[in-house]
Design a protein around this motif. Structure first.
Motif, PDB file in Angstrom:
ATOM      1  N   GLN A   1       0.821  -1.206   0.000  1.00 17.70           N
ATOM      2  CA  GLN A   1       0.000   0.000   0.000  1.00 17.70           C
ATOM      3  C   GLN A   1       0.856   1.258   0.000  1.00 17.70           C
ATOM      4  O   GLN A   1       0.517   2.250  -0.653  1.00 17.70           O
ATOM      5  CB  GLN A   1      -0.929  -0.009   1.209  1.00 17.70           C
ATOM      6  N   LEU A   2       1.957   1.231   0.751  1.00 13.22           N
ATOM      7  CA  LEU A   2       2.855   2.385   0.779  1.00 13.22           C
ATOM      8  C   LEU A   2       3.429   2.640  -0.611  1.00 13.22           C
ATOM      9  O   LEU A   2       3.481   3.795  -1.076  1.00 13.22           O
ATOM     10  CB  LEU A   2       3.973   2.164   1.786  1.00 13.22           C
ATOM     11  N   ALA A   3       3.852   1.585  -1.284  1.00 15.23           N
ATOM     12  CA  ALA A   3       4.390   1.738  -2.634  1.00 15.23           C
ATOM     13  C   ALA A   3       3.328   2.289  -3.584  1.00 15.23           C
ATOM     14  O   ALA A   3       3.619   3.143  -4.440  1.00 15.23           O
ATOM     15  CB  ALA A   3       4.916   0.394  -3.137  1.00 15.23           C
ATOM     16  N   GLN A   4       2.072   1.821  -3.432  1.00 12.74           N
ATOM     17  CA  GLN A   4       0.985   2.331  -4.271  1.00 12.74           C
ATOM     18  C   GLN A   4       0.769   3.820  -4.034  1.00 12.74           C
ATOM     19  O   GLN A   4       0.623   4.602  -4.988  1.00 12.74           O
ATOM     20  CB  GLN A   4      -0.300   1.567  -3.967  1.00 12.74           C
ATOM     21  N   THR A   5       0.762   4.233  -2.772  1.00 16.00           N
ATOM     22  CA  THR A   5       0.564   5.649  -2.447  1.00 16.00           C
ATOM     23  C   THR A   5       1.686   6.503  -3.015  1.00 16.00           C
ATOM     24  O   THR A   5       1.442   7.580  -3.585  1.00 16.00           O
ATOM     25  CB  THR A   5       0.491   5.825  -0.922  1.00 16.00           C
ATOM     26  N   LEU A   6       2.929   6.049  -2.873  1.00 18.25           N
ATOM     27  CA  LEU A   6       4.065   6.814  -3.393  1.00 18.25           C
ATOM     28  C   LEU A   6       4.009   6.907  -4.914  1.00 18.25           C
ATOM     29  O   LEU A   6       4.302   7.964  -5.493  1.00 18.25           O
ATOM     30  CB  LEU A   6       5.375   6.156  -2.946  1.00 18.25           C
TER      31      LEU A   6
END
Length: 321
Positions: free
Chosen positions: A45-50
């Motif tokens: 999810q963090l990678a998606q947000t970034l």
């Protein structure tokens, strides 16, 4: 539906949004939750947000079309979903040759109240912006949406806690009711402290955030945003009793709580938004989340005092599952 009814707006944007619905249905977070591998999913999810942030800043300019917005969201979601399911292959091996459709249908049939809870949540959470647009204006809805966007900065914290807590609730319940009550009470106190910290932080950081990020045209959303943080604080505390009811297999009782608060929220929004504006919508959010917390806690701990002995064997089995 898009081709048949020609809804307002860009046909391309609507058609791009359709796969997002499918991806939301295929959201693998529940599998990570059941495996107690939530941190691995948070990395995805963090990678998606970034990725979305980089694309937004790199591609967006004043006057950008809706198709670009939806395409960015869709692309980031497709990448995150593919990565998540690839990660799951480390933990889960599925043999599709032995797919048991009858067992799956039994699971779906037994999840009727859980699905009804989702529909009730949609009534009080998904209709806020449409109601504000209908009862006030699209400009007010845009300001309120900006306030929700600021709150979304802490949304991963809000969403991760139930995923982490729910498996623990089941473990505590399976050991003993006494351990469940003790640990659930301690967890609620800890979450109350976290909610208070969140609210104090909102008072300090939300005003400059609106001023620096959004400008004078959106400053009317400052106090609604702070109130939304207060509502999120109650949502944090309510995660324990709400998911505790589900851990005990009391889906029907949790649905009654969700349906009651959904009806209350809808009525209050319709009555108060035309008179008090978006402040009313945010205040109703606090009332709703506080009501869910209080009602769920009352039902859960009342059940723990008197209920387990009266459960039927089928309900006990459902709860243990």
């Amino acid at each position: 539906g898009v081709w048949a009814f020609h809804p307002i707006g860009s046909q391309v944007a609507w058609l791009l949004a359709a796969p997002l619905l499918a991806l939301s249905v295929l959201n693998p977070q529940w599998i990570f939750q059941g495996l107690e591998r939530v941190p691995a999913f948070n990395v995805v999810q963090l990678a998606q947000t970034l990725a979305m942030a980089v694309l937004y800043f790199g591609l967006f300019r004043p006057g950008a079309r809706a198709e670009l917005y939806v395409a960015v969201a869709l692309g980031a979601q497709v990448g995150a979903t593919a990565w998540a399911f690839r990660t799951l292959r480390r933990y889960v091996k599925v043999n599709w040759l032995y797919f048991d459709a009858q067992a799956v249908w039994a699971m779906i049939r037994s999840s009727g109240y859980a699905y009804a809870i989702v529909l009730a949540i949609f009534v009080y959470a998904g209709l806020e912006i449409p109601l504000i647009t209908l009862l006030l204006s699209s400009q007010e809805a845009g300001i309120y949406r900006a306030a929700q966007g600021i709150v979304s900065a802490v949304f991963p914290l809000i969403s991760i806690l139930p995923l982490l807590v729910y498996p623990r609730l089941i473990v505590w319940k399976n050991r003993s009711d006494r351990e469940f009550k003790r640990n659930a009470g301690t967890a609620m106190l800890l979450l109350a402290g976290l909610a208070l910290t969140l609210n104090v932080g909102a008072l300090v950081f939300v005003p400059p955030a609106f001023h620096l990020l959004l400008g004078p045209g959106f400053e009317a959303g400052t106090w609604p945003c702070i109130l939304l943080f207060v509502a999120k604080g109650f949502e944090l505390m309510g995660a324990i009793p709400s998911w505790g009811l589900l851990a005990y297999g009391l889906d029907r009782r949790q649905f009654i709580v969700a349906a009651t608060t959904a009806g209350l929220s809808l009525v209050l929004n319709v009555l108060l938004i035309p008179r008090f504006g978006i402040m009313a919508a945010a205040t109703v959010g606090i009332i709703r989340e506080a009501a869910i917390f209080v009602l769920s806690a009352l039902v859960l701990f009342s059940f723990l005092r008197t209920g387990p002995a009266r459960l039927s064997p089928a309900t006990k089995a459902a709860g243990s599952e």
